[in-house]
Write a protein that holds these residues in place. Structure first.
Motif, PDB file in Angstrom:
ATOM      1  N   ARG A   1       1.079  -1.137  -0.071  1.00  0.00           N
ATOM      2  CA  ARG A   1      -0.146   0.087  -0.057  1.00  0.00           C
ATOM      3  C   ARG A   1       0.874   1.356   0.038  1.00  0.00           C
ATOM      4  O   ARG A   1       1.839   1.352   0.937  1.00  0.00           O
ATOM      5  N   LEU A   2       0.706   2.211  -0.989  1.00  0.00           N
ATOM      6  CA  LEU A   2       1.391   3.395  -0.942  1.00  0.00           C
ATOM      7  C   LEU A   2       0.787   4.530  -0.474  1.00  0.00           C
ATOM      8  O   LEU A   2      -0.287   4.589  -0.896  1.00  0.00           O
ATOM      9  N   SER A   3       1.500   5.412   0.103  1.00  0.00           N
ATOM     10  CA  SER A   3       0.738   6.534   0.715  1.00  0.00           C
ATOM     11  C   SER A   3       0.046   7.511  -0.036  1.00  0.00           C
ATOM     12  O   SER A   3      -0.527   8.366   0.493  1.00  0.00           O
ATOM     13  N   MET A   4       0.444   7.600  -1.358  1.00  0.00           N
ATOM     14  CA  MET A   4      -0.224   8.728  -2.251  1.00  0.00           C
ATOM     15  C   MET A   4      -1.741   7.909  -2.521  1.00  0.00           C
ATOM     16  O   MET A   4      -2.681   8.657  -3.296  1.00  0.00           O
ATOM     17  N   GLY A   5      -2.158   6.781  -2.169  1.00  0.00           N
ATOM     18  CA  GLY A   5      -3.634   6.365  -2.300  1.00  0.00           C
ATOM     19  C   GLY A   5      -3.427   5.195  -3.568  1.00  0.00           C
ATOM     20  O   GLY A   5      -4.329   5.372  -4.270  1.00  0.00           O
ATOM     21  N   CYS A   6      -2.305   4.499  -3.661  1.00  0.00           N
ATOM     22  CA  CYS A   6      -2.262   3.658  -4.823  1.00  0.00           C
ATOM     23  C   CYS A   6      -1.680   2.167  -3.991  1.00  0.00           C
ATOM     24  O   CYS A   6      -1.356   2.032  -2.997  1.00  0.00           O
ATOM     25  N   GLY A   7      -1.825   1.127  -5.014  1.00  0.00           N
ATOM     26  CA  GLY A   7      -1.168  -0.228  -4.600  1.00  0.00           C
ATOM     27  C   GLY A   7      -0.079  -0.380  -5.290  1.00  0.00           C
ATOM     28  O   GLY A   7       0.162   0.658  -6.157  1.00  0.00           O
ATOM     29  N   GLY A   8       0.567  -1.498  -5.296  1.00  0.00           N
ATOM     30  CA  GLY A   8       1.951  -2.059  -5.786  1.00  0.00           C
ATOM     31  C   GLY A   8       2.165  -3.272  -5.501  1.00  0.00           C
ATOM     32  O   GLY A   8       1.550  -4.180  -4.552  1.00  0.00           O
ATOM     33  N   ALA A   9       3.191  -3.782  -5.976  1.00  0.00           N
ATOM     34  CA  ALA A   9       3.882  -5.434  -5.590  1.00  0.00           C
ATOM     35  C   ALA A   9       5.299  -5.003  -5.643  1.00  0.00           C
ATOM     36  O   ALA A   9       5.716  -4.496  -6.361  1.00  0.00           O
TER      37      ALA A   9
ATOM     38  N   ASN B   1      10.204   4.295   3.757  1.00  0.00           N
ATOM     39  CA  ASN B   1      10.094   5.333   2.646  1.00  0.00           C
ATOM     40  C   ASN B   1      10.843   5.067   1.204  1.00  0.00           C
ATOM     41  O   ASN B   1      11.647   4.262   1.117  1.00  0.00           O
ATOM     42  N   SER B   2      10.258   5.879   0.332  1.00  0.00           N
ATOM     43  CA  SER B   2      10.826   5.930  -0.793  1.00  0.00           C
ATOM     44  C   SER B   2      12.089   6.583  -0.972  1.00  0.00           C
ATOM     45  O   SER B   2      12.384   7.471  -0.443  1.00  0.00           O
ATOM     46  N   THR B   3      13.001   6.288  -1.988  1.00  0.00           N
ATOM     47  CA  THR B   3      14.209   7.081  -2.369  1.00  0.00           C
ATOM     48  C   THR B   3      14.223   7.580  -3.754  1.00  0.00           C
ATOM     49  O   THR B   3      14.899   8.640  -3.964  1.00  0.00           O
ATOM     50  N   GLN B   4      13.646   6.911  -4.589  1.00  0.00           N
ATOM     51  CA  GLN B   4      13.579   7.336  -5.966  1.00  0.00           C
ATOM     52  C   GLN B   4      12.621   6.682  -6.666  1.00  0.00           C
ATOM     53  O   GLN B   4      12.102   5.621  -6.445  1.00  0.00           O
ATOM     54  N   VAL B   5      12.228   7.144  -7.720  1.00  0.00           N
ATOM     55  CA  VAL B   5      10.915   7.024  -8.590  1.00  0.00           C
ATOM     56  C   VAL B   5      11.293   6.878 -10.009  1.00  0.00           C
ATOM     57  O   VAL B   5      12.032   7.864 -10.653  1.00  0.00           O
ATOM     58  N   LEU B   6      11.056   5.857 -10.709  1.00  0.00           N
ATOM     59  CA  LEU B   6      11.186   5.795 -12.138  1.00  0.00           C
ATOM     60  C   LEU B   6       9.974   5.484 -12.895  1.00  0.00           C
ATOM     61  O   LEU B   6       9.187   4.478 -12.738  1.00  0.00           O
ATOM     62  N   GLN B   7       9.355   6.600 -13.477  1.00  0.00           N
ATOM     63  CA  GLN B   7       8.108   6.323 -14.476  1.00  0.00           C
ATOM     64  C   GLN B   7       8.314   5.930 -15.683  1.00  0.00           C
ATOM     65  O   GLN B   7       9.655   6.305 -16.325  1.00  0.00           O
ATOM     66  N   ALA B   8       7.498   4.937 -16.140  1.00  0.00           N
ATOM     67  CA  ALA B   8       7.681   4.492 -17.732  1.00  0.00           C
ATOM     68  C   ALA B   8       8.227   5.498 -18.753  1.00  0.00           C
ATOM     69  O   ALA B   8       7.430   6.633 -18.920  1.00  0.00           O
ATOM     70  N   PRO B   9       9.191   5.252 -19.319  1.00  0.00           N
ATOM     71  CA  PRO B   9       9.698   6.524 -20.295  1.00  0.00           C
ATOM     72  C   PRO B   9       8.484   6.637 -21.276  1.00  0.00           C
ATOM     73  O   PRO B   9       8.078   5.617 -21.963  1.00  0.00           O
ATOM     74  N   GLY B  10       8.149   8.020 -21.681  1.00  0.00           N
ATOM     75  CA  GLY B  10       7.340   8.434 -22.821  1.00  0.00           C
ATOM     76  C   GLY B  10       5.772   8.098 -22.268  1.00  0.00           C
ATOM     77  O   GLY B  10       4.996   8.374 -23.022  1.00  0.00           O
ATOM     78  N   TYR B  11       5.484   7.736 -21.013  1.00  0.00           N
ATOM     79  CA  TYR B  11       4.118   7.927 -20.455  1.00  0.00           C
ATOM     80  C   TYR B  11       3.569   9.147 -20.586  1.00  0.00           C
ATOM     81  O   TYR B  11       4.148  10.332 -20.291  1.00  0.00           O
TER      82      TYR B  11
ATOM     83  N   ILE C   1       7.236   9.182  -0.431  1.00  0.00           N
ATOM     84  CA  ILE C   1       6.209   8.037  -0.605  1.00  0.00           C
ATOM     85  C   ILE C   1       6.525   6.995   0.605  1.00  0.00           C
ATOM     86  O   ILE C   1       7.819   6.663   0.992  1.00  0.00           O
ATOM     87  N   THR C   2       5.376   6.633   1.190  1.00  0.00           N
ATOM     88  CA  THR C   2       5.730   5.357   2.181  1.00  0.00           C
ATOM     89  C   THR C   2       4.880   4.257   1.776  1.00  0.00           C
ATOM     90  O   THR C   2       3.565   4.163   1.434  1.00  0.00           O
ATOM     91  N   ALA C   3       5.770   3.065   1.832  1.00  0.00           N
ATOM     92  CA  ALA C   3       5.176   1.826   1.397  1.00  0.00           C
ATOM     93  C   ALA C   3       5.138   1.084   2.855  1.00  0.00           C
ATOM     94  O   ALA C   3       5.695   0.857   3.421  1.00  0.00           O
ATOM     95  N   THR C   4       3.777   0.612   2.763  1.00  0.00           N
ATOM     96  CA  THR C   4       3.371  -0.315   3.864  1.00  0.00           C
ATOM     97  C   THR C   4       2.976  -1.705   3.418  1.00  0.00           C
ATOM     98  O   THR C   4       2.390  -1.963   2.379  1.00  0.00           O
ATOM     99  N   THR C   5       3.761  -2.722   4.174  1.00  0.00           N
ATOM    100  CA  THR C   5       3.724  -4.015   3.817  1.00  0.00           C
ATOM    101  C   THR C   5       3.873  -5.071   4.761  1.00  0.00           C
ATOM    102  O   THR C   5       3.960  -4.564   5.985  1.00  0.00           O
ATOM    103  N   GLY C   6       3.362  -6.199   4.303  1.00  0.00           N
ATOM    104  CA  GLY C   6       3.597  -7.229   5.561  1.00  0.00           C
ATOM    105  C   GLY C   6       2.379  -7.752   6.297  1.00  0.00           C
ATOM    106  O   GLY C   6       2.373  -8.454   6.961  1.00  0.00           O
TER     107      GLY C   6
END
Length: 266
Positions: A58-66, A107-117, A89-94
């Motif tokens: 669960r990501l703190s901006m209101g999204c999910g992930g894996a 917490n996050s350290t870096q984000v990589l958004q899909a190139p060309g999105y 961004i804070t990731a909650t897991t477990g």
């Protein structure tokens, strides 16, 4: 762009459900879709057991992930705002219960958004965490071999269109919908080859919803292991008859995701 209908991406602002047009970024206020809404109900979901899907995030901006690796989360491009250093961004897991004292928060350290999105297709992103998470990871499909059958979806998003976010992880199953049928619902808004659809076309009632964006759609592979085939992306409302959920087709971007993860060093 998806301008022939009010397509709703499935991210949620913190503390609120953000029903939004295609250009929505997390936390951006938008008017709710004026179209018909289904009766309030759990969108086909049942509670997931603790440990059932240990790679869910669960990501703190209101999204999910894996968890793609112990230190990298795979999510949706529309959940993040570009690429670069990011410690917000804070990731909650477990846990399945987000209020559990056993939750692991990093917490996050870096984000990589899909190139060309640009808001249409290519809806994937990676978030590097400050430290590895001691949980299993979810492998991704690198061929189309598993892009059919019945899929599992899971998330902490709204249990009904326009509803609030959930404390407990919910899960459901949805059947594959072929591109031609899905295009019958969404027309040129769909990007075949980059997106895959799933849902009960005739009856609706089971779907991901706002707050589930970025979470995985997955199934068992031939060896009985879970494999991710989709990323929650968008749809017309939630669980509406005639409008299946639309997911990023992971196999199309598997090589790009691997290369991006390697570049992050995670």
């Amino acid at each position: 762009m998806r301008n022939h209908l009010k397509a709703l991406q499935r991210c949620a602002a913190v503390g609120a459900v953000a029903l939004a047009a295609v250009s929505l970024q997390p936390g951006t206020a938008q008017a709710q879709d004026p179209g018909p809404h289904p009766a309030p109900s759990v969108v086909g979901g049942t509670p997931a057991a603790q440990g059932e899907f240990p790679w869910m995030v669960r990501l703190s901006m209101g999204c999910g992930g894996a968890l793609y690796t112990p230190q990298i989360v795979l999510t949706a491009a529309h959940c993040v705002d570009g690429s670069g250093p990011n410690t917000s961004i804070t990731a909650t897991t477990g846990v399945v219960d987000l209020d559990s004292s056993q939750a692991v928060k990093v917490n996050s350290t870096q984000v990589l958004q899909a190139p060309g999105y640009n808001g249409k297709g290519k809806d994937w992103a990676l978030i590097k965490l400050a430290k590895p998470i001691d949980q299993p990871t979810l492998k991704i499909a690198d061929t189309t071999a598993y892009n059919d059958g019945t899929f599992t979806i899971a998330g902490w998003g709204a249990a009904a269109e326009g509803g609030g976010q959930q404390r407990y992880l919910l899960k459901a199953t949805v059947p594959f919908v072929d591109d031609q049928t899905c295009q019958g619902a969404y027309g040129d808004s769909l990007t075949p080859g980059e997106e895959i659809c799933a849902g009960f076309l005739d009856t609706g009632g089971v779907d991901t919803c706002q707050g589930d964006s970025g979470g995985p759609m997955f199934r068992k592979d031939d060896s009985g292991a879970w494999i991710q085939v989709g990323i929650v992306s968008w749809g017309q409302g939630c669980a509406r008859p005639g409008y299946p959920g639309v997911y990023t087709e992971v196999s199309t971007f598997a090589a790009d995701i691997r290369a991006a993860a390697a570049s992050l060093g995670g």
